[in-house]
Design a protein around this motif. Sequence first.
Motif, PDB file in Angstrom:
ATOM      1  N   ASP A 148       0.721  -1.266   0.007  1.00  0.00           N
ATOM      2  CA  ASP A 148      -0.081  -0.115  -0.040  1.00  0.00           C
ATOM      3  C   ASP A 148       1.012   1.334   0.191  1.00  0.00           C
ATOM      4  OD1 ASP A 148      -2.298  -1.695  -0.125  1.00  0.00           O
ATOM      5  OD2 ASP A 148      -2.555  -1.300   2.129  1.00  0.00           O
ATOM      6  N   ARG A 149       2.000   1.243   0.741  1.00  0.00           N
ATOM      7  CA  ARG A 149       2.885   2.447   0.847  1.00  0.00           C
ATOM      8  C   ARG A 149       3.412   2.781  -0.696  1.00  0.00           C
ATOM      9  NH1 ARG A 149       2.821   6.255   1.969  1.00  0.00           N
ATOM     10  NH2 ARG A 149       4.963   6.790   2.468  1.00  0.00           N
ATOM     11  N   ARG A 150       3.657   1.493  -1.301  1.00  0.00           N
ATOM     12  CA  ARG A 150       4.335   1.797  -2.703  1.00  0.00           C
ATOM     13  C   ARG A 150       3.349   2.251  -3.760  1.00  0.00           C
ATOM     14  NH1 ARG A 150       8.511  -3.477  -2.245  1.00  0.00           N
ATOM     15  NH2 ARG A 150       9.366  -2.582  -0.304  1.00  0.00           N
ATOM     16  N   ILE A 151       2.025   1.620  -3.560  1.00  0.00           N
ATOM     17  CA  ILE A 151       1.210   2.491  -4.535  1.00  0.00           C
ATOM     18  C   ILE A 151       0.960   4.060  -4.133  1.00  0.00           C
ATOM     19  CG2 ILE A 151      -1.415   2.472  -4.600  1.00  0.00           C
ATOM     20  CD1 ILE A 151      -1.448  -0.619  -4.165  1.00  0.00           C
ATOM     21  N   GLU A 152       0.627   4.173  -2.813  1.00  0.00           N
ATOM     22  CA  GLU A 152       0.963   5.822  -2.425  1.00  0.00           C
ATOM     23  C   GLU A 152       2.056   6.363  -3.087  1.00  0.00           C
ATOM     24  OE1 GLU A 152       0.761   6.155   1.591  1.00  0.00           O
ATOM     25  OE2 GLU A 152      -0.955   4.898   2.047  1.00  0.00           O
ATOM     26  N   ILE A 153       3.318   6.099  -3.256  1.00  0.00           N
ATOM     27  CA  ILE A 153       4.489   6.677  -3.683  1.00  0.00           C
ATOM     28  C   ILE A 153       4.255   6.593  -5.087  1.00  0.00           C
ATOM     29  CG2 ILE A 153       6.790   6.254  -4.251  1.00  0.00           C
ATOM     30  CD1 ILE A 153       6.999   5.207  -1.552  1.00  0.00           C
ATOM     31  N   PHE A 154       3.623   5.609  -5.929  1.00  0.00           N
ATOM     32  CA  PHE A 154       3.302   5.567  -7.358  1.00  0.00           C
ATOM     33  C   PHE A 154       2.387   6.848  -7.635  1.00  0.00           C
ATOM     34  CE2 PHE A 154       0.823   3.898 -10.600  1.00  0.00           C
ATOM     35  CZ  PHE A 154       1.572   3.895 -11.778  1.00  0.00           C
ATOM     36  N   ARG A 155       1.448   6.777  -6.970  1.00  0.00           N
ATOM     37  CA  ARG A 155       0.383   7.932  -7.136  1.00  0.00           C
ATOM     38  C   ARG A 155       1.103   9.345  -6.984  1.00  0.00           C
ATOM     39  NH1 ARG A 155      -5.638   6.915  -4.872  1.00  0.00           N
ATOM     40  NH2 ARG A 155      -5.755   9.029  -5.766  1.00  0.00           N
ATOM     41  N   LYS A 156       1.662   9.366  -6.030  1.00  0.00           N
ATOM     42  CA  LYS A 156       2.320  10.801  -5.575  1.00  0.00           C
ATOM     43  C   LYS A 156       3.265  11.350  -6.628  1.00  0.00           C
ATOM     44  CE  LYS A 156       6.235  12.491  -2.866  1.00  0.00           C
ATOM     45  NZ  LYS A 156       7.356  12.094  -1.745  1.00  0.00           N
ATOM     46  N   VAL A 157       4.012  10.338  -7.186  1.00  0.00           N
ATOM     47  CA  VAL A 157       5.111  10.753  -8.251  1.00  0.00           C
ATOM     48  C   VAL A 157       4.232  10.987  -9.751  1.00  0.00           C
ATOM     49  CG1 VAL A 157       6.955   9.843  -9.885  1.00  0.00           C
ATOM     50  CG2 VAL A 157       6.982   9.426  -7.371  1.00  0.00           C
ATOM     51  N   LEU A 158       3.100  10.256  -9.820  1.00  0.00           N
ATOM     52  CA  LEU A 158       2.344  10.360 -11.068  1.00  0.00           C
ATOM     53  C   LEU A 158       1.743  12.127 -10.805  1.00  0.00           C
ATOM     54  CD1 LEU A 158       0.241   7.278 -11.431  1.00  0.00           C
ATOM     55  CD2 LEU A 158       2.089   8.008 -12.983  1.00  0.00           C
ATOM     56  N   GLU A 159       1.108  12.296  -9.782  1.00  0.00           N
ATOM     57  CA  GLU A 159       0.544  13.589  -9.621  1.00  0.00           C
ATOM     58  C   GLU A 159       1.582  14.664  -9.759  1.00  0.00           C
ATOM     59  OE1 GLU A 159      -1.388  13.201  -5.813  1.00  0.00           O
ATOM     60  OE2 GLU A 159      -2.696  11.894  -6.463  1.00  0.00           O
ATOM     61  N   GLU A 160       2.805  14.542  -9.332  1.00  0.00           N
ATOM     62  CA  GLU A 160       3.788  15.498  -9.423  1.00  0.00           C
ATOM     63  C   GLU A 160       4.369  15.685 -10.825  1.00  0.00           C
ATOM     64  OE1 GLU A 160       6.934  14.510  -6.759  1.00  0.00           O
ATOM     65  OE2 GLU A 160       5.868  14.817  -4.709  1.00  0.00           O
ATOM     66  N   ASN A 161       3.807  14.848 -11.645  1.00  0.00           N
ATOM     67  CA  ASN A 161       4.063  15.035 -13.167  1.00  0.00           C
ATOM     68  C   ASN A 161       3.208  14.965 -13.947  1.00  0.00           C
ATOM     69  OD1 ASN A 161       7.099  14.047 -13.453  1.00  0.00           O
ATOM     70  ND2 ASN A 161       6.760  13.047 -11.728  1.00  0.00           N
ATOM     71  N   ASN A 162       1.890  15.359 -13.374  1.00  0.00           N
ATOM     72  CA  ASN A 162       0.646  15.665 -14.001  1.00  0.00           C
ATOM     73  C   ASN A 162       0.367  14.653 -14.878  1.00  0.00           C
ATOM     74  OD1 ASN A 162       0.779  18.515 -13.153  1.00  0.00           O
ATOM     75  ND2 ASN A 162       2.227  18.908 -14.768  1.00  0.00           N
ATOM     76  N   ILE A 163       0.441  13.222 -14.261  1.00  0.00           N
ATOM     77  CA  ILE A 163      -0.327  12.040 -14.981  1.00  0.00           C
ATOM     78  C   ILE A 163      -1.432  11.529 -14.029  1.00  0.00           C
ATOM     79  CG2 ILE A 163       0.084   9.756 -15.584  1.00  0.00           C
ATOM     80  CD1 ILE A 163       3.329  10.272 -15.927  1.00  0.00           C
ATOM     81  N   ALA A 164      -2.631  11.640 -14.722  1.00  0.00           N
ATOM     82  CA  ALA A 164      -3.790  11.050 -13.857  1.00  0.00           C
ATOM     83  C   ALA A 164      -3.658   9.621 -13.446  1.00  0.00           C
ATOM     84  CB  ALA A 164      -4.960  11.392 -14.767  1.00  0.00           C
ATOM     85  N   PHE A 165      -4.081   9.506 -12.467  1.00  0.00           N
ATOM     86  CA  PHE A 165      -4.087   8.170 -11.783  1.00  0.00           C
ATOM     87  C   PHE A 165      -5.532   7.449 -11.813  1.00  0.00           C
ATOM     88  CE2 PHE A 165      -5.238   5.513  -8.182  1.00  0.00           C
ATOM     89  CZ  PHE A 165      -4.326   4.358  -8.381  1.00  0.00           C
ATOM     90  N   SER A 166      -5.413   6.330 -12.406  1.00  0.00           N
ATOM     91  CA  SER A 166      -6.702   5.695 -12.070  1.00  0.00           C
ATOM     92  C   SER A 166      -6.687   4.088 -11.499  1.00  0.00           C
ATOM     93  CB  SER A 166      -7.421   5.589 -13.595  1.00  0.00           C
ATOM     94  OG  SER A 166      -6.713   4.624 -14.458  1.00  0.00           O
ATOM     95  N   PRO A 167      -7.746   3.549 -10.857  1.00  0.00           N
ATOM     96  CA  PRO A 167      -7.241   2.216 -10.488  1.00  0.00           C
ATOM     97  C   PRO A 167      -6.866   1.299 -11.628  1.00  0.00           C
ATOM     98  CG  PRO A 167      -9.347   3.387  -9.381  1.00  0.00           C
ATOM     99  CD  PRO A 167      -8.919   4.121 -10.679  1.00  0.00           C
ATOM    100  N   GLU A 168      -7.292   1.247 -12.546  1.00  0.00           N
ATOM    101  CA  GLU A 168      -7.013   0.392 -13.646  1.00  0.00           C
ATOM    102  C   GLU A 168      -5.349   0.508 -14.024  1.00  0.00           C
ATOM    103  OE1 GLU A 168      -9.247   2.688 -14.246  1.00  0.00           O
ATOM    104  OE2 GLU A 168     -10.982   1.469 -13.748  1.00  0.00           O
ATOM    105  N   MET A 169      -4.794   1.391 -13.295  1.00  0.00           N
ATOM    106  CA  MET A 169      -3.263   1.430 -13.503  1.00  0.00           C
ATOM    107  C   MET A 169      -2.444   0.421 -12.331  1.00  0.00           C
ATOM    108  SD  MET A 169      -3.011   5.596 -13.990  1.00  0.00           S
ATOM    109  CE  MET A 169      -1.171   5.510 -14.351  1.00  0.00           C
ATOM    110  N   ILE A 170      -3.553  -0.226 -11.701  1.00  0.00           N
ATOM    111  CA  ILE A 170      -2.937  -1.271 -10.449  1.00  0.00           C
ATOM    112  C   ILE A 170      -3.555  -2.317 -10.858  1.00  0.00           C
ATOM    113  CG2 ILE A 170      -2.873  -1.632  -8.219  1.00  0.00           C
ATOM    114  CD1 ILE A 170      -1.624   0.970  -8.753  1.00  0.00           C
ATOM    115  N   SER A 171      -2.413  -3.184 -10.723  1.00  0.00           N
ATOM    116  CA  SER A 171      -2.836  -4.897 -10.683  1.00  0.00           C
ATOM    117  C   SER A 171      -1.993  -5.602  -9.613  1.00  0.00           C
ATOM    118  CB  SER A 171      -2.140  -5.585 -11.878  1.00  0.00           C
ATOM    119  OG  SER A 171      -2.771  -5.262 -13.078  1.00  0.00           O
ATOM    120  N   TYR A 172      -2.266  -6.753  -9.186  1.00  0.00           N
ATOM    121  CA  TYR A 172      -1.801  -6.983  -7.961  1.00  0.00           C
ATOM    122  C   TYR A 172      -1.197  -8.484  -8.339  1.00  0.00           C
ATOM    123  CZ  TYR A 172      -4.223  -3.890  -5.217  1.00  0.00           C
ATOM    124  OH  TYR A 172      -4.794  -2.478  -4.585  1.00  0.00           O
ATOM    125  N   GLY A 173       0.123  -8.403  -7.869  1.00  0.00           N
ATOM    126  CA  GLY A 173       0.675  -9.733  -8.044  1.00  0.00           C
ATOM    127  C   GLY A 173       1.232 -10.703  -6.863  1.00  0.00           C
TER     128      GLY A 173
END
Length: 631
Positions: A148-173
């Motif tokens: 979960d913390r790595r998902i938050e970091i992923f979202r944070k860097v996306l937002e700082e680079n003006n890339i919209a986040f959506s749940p479809e960008m996540i898969s679980y392995g």
Amino acid sequence: MLLSRKVAILCTAKIHDYRTYEFVSNLSRHLSTEGIILFVYNISTDLYWSDNMPAEASVYDLIDWKIADIVIVMDEKIKSHLVTESVLSKAKKHNVPAVIVDGVHPDAFTVGFDYESGFEEVVRHMIEDHAYKDVHFLAGIPGNNFSDRRIEIFRKVLEENNIAFSPEMISYGYFWSGPAKKAVQLLADSKKIPRALICANDNMALDALEVLQENGISCPDECAVSGFDGMDSIYFSTPQLTSSHCSHAKLAEAAAKTVLKILHGEKISKSPVLVRPEIILAQSCGCRIGHLPPPEYLVNLSNRYFEFPDETRAIFRVLEKMQTSNSLNEASETLRRDLIYSLTVMVNKSYTSPYNEPNRQSAKHFEDTMCVFYDSEAGKDFEPYDIDRSEIIPNLKQALASSEPLIFTALDFVNVTFGYMCFHFSYDDILNYSRIPMIVTALRNSIGGFAHRQYQRYLGAQMEELYKTDSLTGLYNRSGFNRVFEYFTERLKKSKGPVTVVLSDLDRLKQINDLYGHSAGDKAIQESARAFKLACPEDALCVRFGGDELLAVIEGDVDTDALKKKIADYLDSYNEISGKPYKVKSSIGVFKTTGADDIGFETLVRRADESMYKEKEMHHKSENSASTFQV
């Protein structure tokens, strides 16, 4: 304190793994410069998949808290919060300060990796340095804190680079091979392969590379991939994987500094001491560069590949002999080979006894008295001996002279702990550490197998004894006598000497049973048999021939009058002190042959029987006239 030196306790798992070895080796080096002894308590596999606690985890119960000055627990290596909690609660109870590595606990100082900043560096490299906009994240387990913390970091860097986040960008392995491959295959089947796939760990990233290649998708030209953790396999993937190296050498240095501050009495903050991972750039992200594994890792890998198969076969051939050994000394002697060195094997004293059931766990995992089963430093005349467990191992002072850590691991068989091993290497070499799981597995199976075979032999002897012995009198039964009599006859035929046959029969047994019960009759038979056995020579074959009939076959001539008197005297003494309202008395018949050719079994019994009944008639006449039988 031990030998006037402070003792640091380290609880870990898989010490043969290169990263764990790197931590232990560097921690030991830093602590030994301050004269601190390091005791390592190790299990060969982590406990992540263990629903029930395996017996090898009992090694952590071996810790002697009376000598411990500080304890270090590698929580992420052991992968059992139950074990971590148990160790740290005992440390608190004994007022021993604790350091937890890669974990968090309110009663311990924390040293670990700054996974978040390390992972963020990898994500930023993919999104900012390579300018990938179409990115997908392969996360771990839903609800898991690391994932979960790595998902938050992923979202944070996306937002700082003006890339919209959506749940479809996540898969679980789920951090593991099967689920990771399935998740990436779903992306391939949907024709939605992203330009960049960022994975929460290396294991899933390597699986992603495999699935992409199977589907004809080029990496990094069509899909760039990154991992995290810096596991060994990244050095050998195609293309090589971009990841982040978590240096266990630097982690050990940080842990050693924390330990030394605590032991020196310095006041330190409970804030975590974090080591930042270092990014490893390679072809999978599009950097078009490669990286090489540490040279010592390649040497270790080469030696494992080329040397270990032959060494393993040689060790297991030696240990096969142990399982078929006939004694404790013989079993121990099989280990005296150059293959097994710098090792002491301690076995619970009760486990070495052939009369104790090996499958039964002792009241304690490790008994107060241990048997030194094997000591590589002992001379050629070594034999197993007992030692108080507080001594840890024999020649402890000598083992600590090299400043290398002592490594303890539990010995168990069929999930029953029966002892422990102590490796005391004189020099730092990863090959020594690499051999540990192989030697532990071999010894736990061979010593356990020896103990079980020893107990089986004991049970077999007991069954044989029950088969041939009468339970009431302890004499041979008919079946047992017949088997022994065959060998006895062969011996007599060679000696051609005389044979004496003695037959004993209780007087008035029926009256005793009728008037006082069968337990009284059994007691009378027992005392009659005891008198009979004591009167006969030690090498006589004595058998309970019938209900109260006792038969003895004796090699050579015997003073039968003296024999009869011994029986009569014993029974008279018993009658005098027993207080019974009846007398126990036997009639004795004797028959002597002139040689072995005249000892057919039926003839022996018939002749002795005739003699015995003559004496019984005399007893009856005497008893009737004197009224000796009392009702």
